[in-house]
Design an enzyme around this catalytic site. Structure first.
Site, mmCIF file in Angstrom:
data_model
loop_
_atom_site.group_PDB
_atom_site.id
_atom_site.type_symbol
_atom_site.label_atom_id
_atom_site.label_comp_id
_atom_site.label_asym_id
_atom_site.label_seq_id
_atom_site.Cartn_x
_atom_site.Cartn_y
_atom_site.Cartn_z
ATOM 1 N N GLU A 144 0.851 -1.188 0.000
ATOM 2 C CA GLU A 144 0.000 0.000 0.000
ATOM 3 C C GLU A 144 0.891 1.245 0.000
ATOM 4 O O GLU A 144 1.855 1.291 0.764
ATOM 5 C CB GLU A 144 -0.907 0.040 1.228
ATOM 6 C CG GLU A 144 -1.902 1.190 1.147
ATOM 7 C CD GLU A 144 -2.901 1.231 2.300
ATOM 8 O OE1 GLU A 144 -2.795 0.411 3.227
ATOM 9 O OE2 GLU A 144 -3.789 2.077 2.254
ATOM 10 N N GLY A 283 2.792 2.523 10.767
ATOM 11 C CA GLY A 283 2.524 1.745 11.969
ATOM 12 C C GLY A 283 2.375 0.263 11.687
ATOM 13 O O GLY A 283 3.017 -0.581 12.309
ATOM 14 N N ALA A 284 1.513 -0.072 10.731
ATOM 15 C CA ALA A 284 1.259 -1.465 10.409
ATOM 16 C C ALA A 284 0.440 -1.540 9.131
ATOM 17 O O ALA A 284 -0.035 -0.522 8.636
ATOM 18 C CB ALA A 284 0.497 -2.134 11.553
ATOM 19 N N GLU A 286 -2.520 -3.972 6.854
ATOM 20 C CA GLU A 286 -3.593 -4.956 6.998
ATOM 21 C C GLU A 286 -3.645 -6.028 5.908
ATOM 22 O O GLU A 286 -4.731 -6.566 5.636
ATOM 23 C CB GLU A 286 -4.932 -4.210 7.030
ATOM 24 C CG GLU A 286 -5.367 -3.559 5.680
ATOM 25 C CD GLU A 286 -4.995 -2.086 5.539
ATOM 26 O OE1 GLU A 286 -4.050 -1.642 6.213
ATOM 27 O OE2 GLU A 286 -5.647 -1.393 4.736
ATOM 28 N N ASN A 287 -2.532 -6.383 5.287
ATOM 29 C CA ASN A 287 -2.538 -7.407 4.229
ATOM 30 C C ASN A 287 -3.406 -8.597 4.621
ATOM 31 O O ASN A 287 -3.348 -9.072 5.749
ATOM 32 C CB ASN A 287 -1.119 -7.905 3.983
ATOM 33 C CG ASN A 287 -0.121 -6.771 3.922
ATOM 34 O OD1 ASN A 287 -0.219 -5.912 3.065
ATOM 35 N ND2 ASN A 287 0.795 -6.744 4.873
ATOM 36 N N GLU A 320 -5.701 -2.871 12.549
ATOM 37 C CA GLU A 320 -5.379 -3.715 11.383
ATOM 38 C C GLU A 320 -6.343 -4.896 11.294
ATOM 39 O O GLU A 320 -6.769 -5.275 10.202
ATOM 40 C CB GLU A 320 -3.934 -4.205 11.436
ATOM 41 C CG GLU A 320 -2.880 -3.101 11.586
ATOM 42 C CD GLU A 320 -3.016 -1.964 10.594
ATOM 43 O OE1 GLU A 320 -3.474 -2.197 9.460
ATOM 44 O OE2 GLU A 320 -2.660 -0.818 10.961
HETATM 45 N N1 TRP Z 1 -3.179 0.882 5.671
HETATM 46 C C1 TRP Z 1 -2.216 1.118 6.712
HETATM 47 C C2 TRP Z 1 -3.032 1.412 7.955
HETATM 48 O O1 TRP Z 1 -3.479 2.459 8.207
HETATM 49 C C3 TRP Z 1 -1.334 2.286 6.415
HETATM 50 C C4 TRP Z 1 -0.015 1.968 5.819
HETATM 51 C C5 TRP Z 1 0.866 1.057 6.226
HETATM 52 C C6 TRP Z 1 0.628 2.649 4.768
HETATM 53 N N2 TRP Z 1 2.005 1.117 5.469
HETATM 54 C C7 TRP Z 1 1.875 2.082 4.576
HETATM 55 C C8 TRP Z 1 0.272 3.683 3.957
HETATM 56 C C9 TRP Z 1 2.771 2.531 3.628
HETATM 57 C C10 TRP Z 1 1.149 4.142 3.010
HETATM 58 C C11 TRP Z 1 2.385 3.562 2.834
HETATM 59 O O2 TRP Z 1 -3.362 0.567 8.678
HETATM 60 ZN ZN ZN Z 2 -5.619 1.742 8.499
#
Ligand code: TRP
Ligand code: ZN
Length: 887
Positions: A144, A283-284, A286-287, A320
Site C-alpha cells: 500500500e 505503523g502497520a 492490513e494485508n 489492522e
Molecule cells: N493501511 C495502513 C493502515 O493504516 C497504512 C499503511 C501502512 C501505509 N504502510 C503504509 C500507507 C505505507 C502508506 C504507505 O493501517
Molecule cells: Zn488503516
C-alpha cells in the site's frame, strides 16, 4: 532512487524513457477523472525465487475484458523502477509492448489472455521500504498504496481484484519461514532450498498482497469464531523478542471478539498471521491474513514498554484486524476514497479501545490528537477534505485529516443516528453497508448512502463533510429573558487552498444547561446547527443557566464564546460529561495563556488568573469521585501546539514563556498537595489495572510541575523514581523530567538508561526521543550531537522519527530564533529524500506552518522550504509537500 533510471526492453536496449528527462512537475491526478479499468484479472499467480540481493519474480496474470468499461486495445501495467526480463503472452514471446515512463503497455487483441512477466529485484538495495525489501536479514513487502508495482508489472489500482496464488522458494537456512496471504496449500524441500505455496481464496487488490521470508518464531494461539471456525493465530518475531508478544496476542483475541459483538463481523480464514518488522514506514499494514507490523506496535512488556505503548499496541492490533472487513472485504474504488477504509477503521479502533479501558480518557486522548495534529493541518497550506479531489503522490494523503477527521465525521453520523434512541441505529447502517458492498471496491458515497438506508437519516447536506476542508468555527452567544434561555449559534467554515467559499454544514452539538443553584441539568439536547445562523430557545429557566457545549466533542469544530470565568470554573468542577469537564479546565488555562501573551493582563490580572486555575486544579486533586487516569487528564496543561493554534500569528517564544510561568506557578502553589498526591500514588505496586496506570500517570505529571516549581527537589524525586522503577512508565517518566533539568542526575540517568537498554532498539528510540523533546535550553545542541551518535541511522524510519519528530514538535528548540531548528529539519529532508522519500516528506508540514508564525521566523521557515524546492532531484513525495507548503 525513483529518479533517472533507464528502463530497458527484454533485449536490453534502452527504450523511450531516456529521451524524456525526469519531469520536475509530477502530474496531478484528479478524482473526477476516475474510469473503470478495461480489463479484469481473475487470477494472479506469483512465483518468487528469493534472495536478499536478487529476487526473481514470475507473475502469471489471466486477463479478460471488462464489459463494464470502455474497451481498449491495450492493457497498462504499472511499474516503478522495474527491470523487465521476459514478457510472454499466451505462451508466446510478446513483442507488442512499449514502456510509457515506468509503465508497461501491452497490445491485446482477444477477449482473454495469459500474461507471463519476469522481473528481477534487489531487495537489499530497496531503502524506500516500498515493494519487496530486506530488513534485518529477512524479506518482506509493503504494497500500500503503490508498492506492488515495484515487484512486478500489474494494474496496481485498488479496483482490480484478483485471486492470488503464491509460490516462493529460497535457502532454508536463511529463510526457514515462508509466509503469504491466505492459507499454506503445499510445501517441500529441494536440497538446501525449500518452497511453500500459499493460496488466498478472497479476491483482493494488489495493495493487500504480502510476502514474508525469514528466520522467525511465533507465539501461537487460537480463536473460535461466533460460527465455530477454529482460527490459528500467530505473532511472528525474531527469536529474542518472543517474550514480548503476549500483549499483542491478547489484543488480537480481544479485537476478534469485539468485532463480532459490536459490528457482527467474523473472521473469514483459518489462519491469521502477524509479523513484526523493525524497518517500516508506518505503523502497520492490513494485508489479507498476513498483517505486517512495525515492531513498535507488537512488542511490549512492562520492563521496556510504557502504559502508552501498551495502549498503542492494542489500538493498532485492533485497527489492522478491523480492516479485514473495513478495507479488505470492502476495499476502496480509488485512492481518493481512502477515508472509506481509514476513517471508518480508526473509528472502530477508537470504540474498541474505549470499551477495553477508560472510555472518557480515550475520548480525550483522541481529541487531543485531532486538535494537536489535524486542526493545524486543516488551517494550513496542506488542508484537504477527508475525500481529497487531487493528488500528485498518494502517500502524502495518509494524513490526520483522512484518518482522524475521517473518524470524527463517521462518529457524527453515529451520534445523529443514535442520540436519544434506545436501539443502535448506526449498527443498522453499518450492517447495510457490509451487506450491500461485500466483495466490492466501494466509494465514500456508497458508505454514506448505506448509512442513510440503514438508519433512515437524511445525509444530503451532511455529505459536505466529505468535500469541504477546514475546521468549522462555531460562535455562540447566550442570553436570558423571563424564563427563556436562548442560544444564538453562528458557523463559519474558513477558506482553504482551492476552496475560497464554503457552505454551512450540519454540526451536531450535544449540549446541557446547568442550574447554577443545584449544579444539575435536566438532560442533554442535540442541537444540529445546519444553517449559517440559528437560534434555539429553552424554557423553564428562572435564571441564566451555565452552558455545557460540544459534550463528548460531538463535532470536530472550534467553539468561540464569551464565557465568564466563573462559568468555566463551575463546569471544571461540576460538569458530568468528562470531556466537557476536561474542556472547561483546558479553556481556563488556554484563555490565560492567550491573555498573558497578548499583554492584556496586568500583574493583578495574571495573579487572579493563576489563583483561579490553581483553585480548580486543587479541587480536582481533592475530588474523590475521580479515578487517577481522569484526574491526570484534568491536571494536564494544554500542549503548546494547541495554544499556538489560538493565535493568528504565534510567537513561540512568548507562548513558551507564558506556559513555563504558569507551570511554575502551579508547581509552587500546589506543591504540598501535589507531593501528597505523589506519595499516595507511589504506594501502589505495579500492575496493569486502571488504578495502577492512573497512579503512574499522576506521578510523572507531578514530576513535571515540580520541575517547574522547585527544580532541585524535582531532580531528587525524579532520580529516586528512576532508580527504583520496576517498569518503563515510571523509568521513562522520571528520565523525561531529568532530561529537562541541568543537573548531574540528568547525565547519570541518561547514561544509565543507554547502557541498560543498548540492545533494545525500541527503547533506544525512547532515549533519542526524550532528549529531542526536552525543554532543556541546549536541546538543539543535544539533537545535533545525537545525529552523530553511532546508533543513529537514516536507514531506520523509527530511529529517524524518534530523533526528529519530537524535535520538530519541541517549540523552543525547533523555533529557535536564529532559524537553526528549521535548517536542521530541511537538511534532514534533503539527505533523507533520496533514501526514503515517504519518510522525508513527513517532515515538511512543520515548516509549512510558517504562515501562522510571527513574521521574523516565518521568513526563515519559508527560506528553508525554498531551499528544498530548489534542490535538483526531489522525489514526488517531497516535491508535492514543499510546493504546496510554499503556496
Ligand atoms: N493501511 C495502513 C493502515 O493504516 C497504512 C499503511 C501502512 C501505509 N504502510 C503504509 C500507507 C505505507 C502508506 C504507505 O493501517
Ligand atoms: Zn488503516
Amino acid at each position: 532512487m525513483d529518479i533517472a533510471r533507464t528502463p530497458t526492453t527484454p533485449d536490453g536496449n534502452p527504450h523511450l524513457a531516456d529521451a524524456a528527462p525526469e519531469p520536475q512537475q509530477p502530474p496531478e491526478i484528479l478524482r473526477e477523472d476516475y474510469t473503470p479499468f478495461p480489463w479484469l484479472v481473475p487470477t494472479t499467480h506469483l512465483e518468487f525465487e528469493l534472495g536478499v540481493d536478487t529476487t526473481r519474480v514470475i507473475a502469471t496474470l489471466e486477463v479478460q475484458r471488462n464489459s463494464a468499461a470502455e474497451p481498449s486495445r491495450t492493457i497498462r501495467l504499472n511499474g516503478d523502477g522495474l527491470e523487465l526480463v521476459e514478457l510472454h503472452c499466451d505462451d508466446e514471446d510478446c513483442l507488442a509492448h512499449t514502456l510509457d515512463g515506468d509503465d508497461l503497455i501491452v497490445t491485446l487483441e482477444g477477449e482473454r489472455h495469459t500474461l507471463r512477466i519476469v522481473t528481477e529485484l534487489n531487495p537489499s538495495d530497496n531503502s524506500q521500504l516500498m515493494g519487496l525489501y530486506a530488513s534485518n536479514g529477512m524479506l518482506c513487502t509493503q504494497c500500500e498504496a503503490e508498492g506492488f508495482r515495484r515487484i512486478t508489472f500489474f494494474p496496481d489500482r485498488p479496483d482490480v481484484l484478483s485471486t492470488y496464488t503464491v509460490r516462493m522458494k529460497g535457502p532454508k537456512a536463511q529463510f526457514p519461514i515462508l509466509l503469504s496471504n491466505g492459507n499454506k496449500t503445499d510445501s517441500g524441500e529441494e536440497g538446501e532450498s525449500h518452497w511453500a505455496e500459499w493460496h488466498d481464496p478472497w479476491p483482493k487488490p494488489s495493495y493487500l498482497f504480502a510476502l514474508v521470508a525469514g528466520d522467525l518464531v511465533a507465539r501461537s494461539d487460537r480463536f473460535i469464531t461466533m460460527s465455530g471456525r477454529d482460527v490459528e493465530l500467530n505473532v511472528w518475531v525474531r527469536e529474542g523478542d518472543l517474550p514480548r508478544t503476549e500483549h499483542a496476542m491478547e489484543s488480537l483475541k480481544r479485537s476478534m471478539k469485539w468485532d463480532e459483538e459490536t459490528f457482527g463481523r467474523e473472521y473469514d480464514l483459518d489462519l491469521f498471521n502477524i509479523v513484526a518488522v523493525s524497518d517500516f514506514n508506518m505503523g502497520a499494514m492490513e494485508n489479507k491474513g498476513l498483517n505486517v507490523f512495525n515492531t513498535k506496535y507488537v512488542l511490549a512488556d512492562p520492563e521496556t514498554a510504557t502504559d502508552g505503548d501498551f495502549d498503542a499496541v492494542e489500538g493498532v492490533i485492533g485497527h489492522e484486524y478491523f480492516h479485514n472487513w473495513s478495507g479488505n472485504r470492502i476495499t476502496c474504488r480509488d485512492w481518493f476514497q481512502l477515508s472509506l477504509k481509514e476513517g471508518f477503521t480508526v473509528l472502530r479502533d477508537q470504540l474498541f479501545s474505549q470499551d477495553m479501558g477508560s472510555a472518557p480518557v480515550k475520548r480525550i486522548e483522541d481529541v487531543r490528537i485531532l486538535r494537536g495534529v489535524q486542526f493545524p493541518e486543516d488551517s494550513g497550506p496542506l488542508a484537504h477534505p477527508i475525500r481529497p479531489d487531487s493528488y500528485r503522490e498518494i502517500s502524502n494523503f495518509y494524513t490526520s485529516t483522512v484518518y482522524n477527521k475521517g473518524a470524527e465525521v463517521i462518529r457524527m453520523m453515529r451520534t445523529l443516528a443514535n442520540f436519544g434512541a434506545d436501539e443502535d441505529a448506526f449498527r443498522q447502517g453499518t450492517d447495510t453497508y457490509f451487506d450491500t458492498h461485500d466483495g466490492e471496491a466501494a466509494t465514500c458515497e456508497d458508505f454514506v448512502s448505506s448509512i442513510e438506508r440503514g438508519t433512515g437519516l437524511d445525509l444530503k447536506q451532511f455529505r459536505l463533510w466529505y468535500s469541504q476542508a477546514g475546521t468549522p468555527r462555531v460562535e455562540i452567544a447566550q442570553s436570558h429573558e423571563g424564563n427563556v434561555a436562548a442560544l444564538r449559534l453562528k458557523q463559519h467554515v474558513p477558506a482553504t487552498p482551492g476552496q475560497p467559499d464554503k457552505n454551512p454544514m450540519p454540526i451536531p452539538l450535544r449540549i446541557a444547561l446547568f442550574d447554577r443553584e443545584t449544579g444539575r441539568h435536566w438532560g442533554e439536547h442535540l442541537v444540529v446547527l445546519d444553517t449559517a445562523e440559528k437560534e434555539v430557545r429553552f424554557e423553564g429557566f428562572s435564571q441564566s443557566p451555565v452552558l455545557s457545549i460540544n459534550r463528548g466533542f460531538s463535532a470536530p469544530v472550534t467553539i468561540k464564546r464569551d464565557i465568564a470565568r466563573e462559568d468555566l470554573l463551575f463546569l471544571a468542577a461540576k460538569d458530568d460529561d468528562p470531556f466537557a469537564r476536561y474542556e472547561a479546565m483546558q479553556d481556563l488555562m488556554v484563555d490565560h495563556h492567550v491573555a498573558a501573551v497578548s499583554g492584556n493582563l496586568d500583574d493583578d490580572g495574571i495573579e487572579a488568573g493563576r489563583a483561579d486555575i490553581c483553585a480548580a486544579l486543587s479541587a480536582v486533586i481533592a475530588d474523590d469521585t475521580l479515578d487517577d487516569l481522569m484526574r491526570g487528564e484534568l491536571l494536564s496543561m494544554p500542549n503548546q501546539t494547541y495554544v499556538m493554534e489560538q493565535f493568528d500569528k504565534a510567537d513561540p517564544e512568548r507562548i513558551h514563556e507564558a506556559r513555563e510561568a504558569l507551570k511554575a506557578a502551579i508547581g509552587t502553589r500546589l506543591s504540598s498537595e501535589l507531593h501528597q498526591a505523589y506519595a499516595r500514588a507511589e504506594k501502589l505496586p505495579f500492575s496493569h489495572s486502571a488504578e495502577a496506570k492512573g497512579a503512574r500517570k499522576l506521578k510523572t505529571l507531578i514530576l513535571g510541575y515540580a520541575a517547574a516549581g522547585d527544580p532541585d527537589k524535582a531532580a531528587e524525586l525524579a532520580a529516586h523514581q528512576y532508580e527504583h522503577a520496576d517498569n518503563m512508565t515510571d523509568r521513562q517518566g522520571a528520565l523525561m523530567t531529568l532530561a529537562g533539568l541541568d543537573t548531574v542526575e540528568r547525565t547519570n540517568a541518561l547514561l544509565d538508561f543507554y547502557n541498560r537498554y543498548q540492545d533494545n532498539a525500541l527503547v533506544i528510540d525512547k532515549w533519542f526521543a526524550l532528549q529531542a523533546s526536552s525543554p532543556h535550553p541546549n536541546a538543539i545542541e543535544h539533537v545535533k550531537a545525537l545525529a552523530e551518535h553511532p546508533d543513529f541511522t537514516l536507514k531506520n524510519p523509527n530511529r529517524v522519527r524518534s530523533l526528529y519528530m519530537p524535535f520538530a514538535a519541541n517549540p523552543p528548540a525547533f523555533h529557535s530564533a536564529d532559524g537553526e531548528g528549521y535548517r536542521m529539519i530541511s537538511d534532514l529532508i534533503l539527505e533523507l529524500d533520496p533514501l526514503n522519500p515517504q519518510t522525508a516528506a513527513r517532515f515538511v508540514p512543520p515548516l509549512g506552518r510558517w504562515r501562522r508564525i510571527e513574521p521574523g521566523r516565518a521568513a526563515l521557515m519559508r527560506a528553508e522550504l525554498q531551499r528544498i524546492a530548489d534542490a535538483s532531484k526531489l522525489s514526488r513525495d517531497t516535491y508535492e509537500q514543499v510546493t504546496r507548503s510554499l503556496g
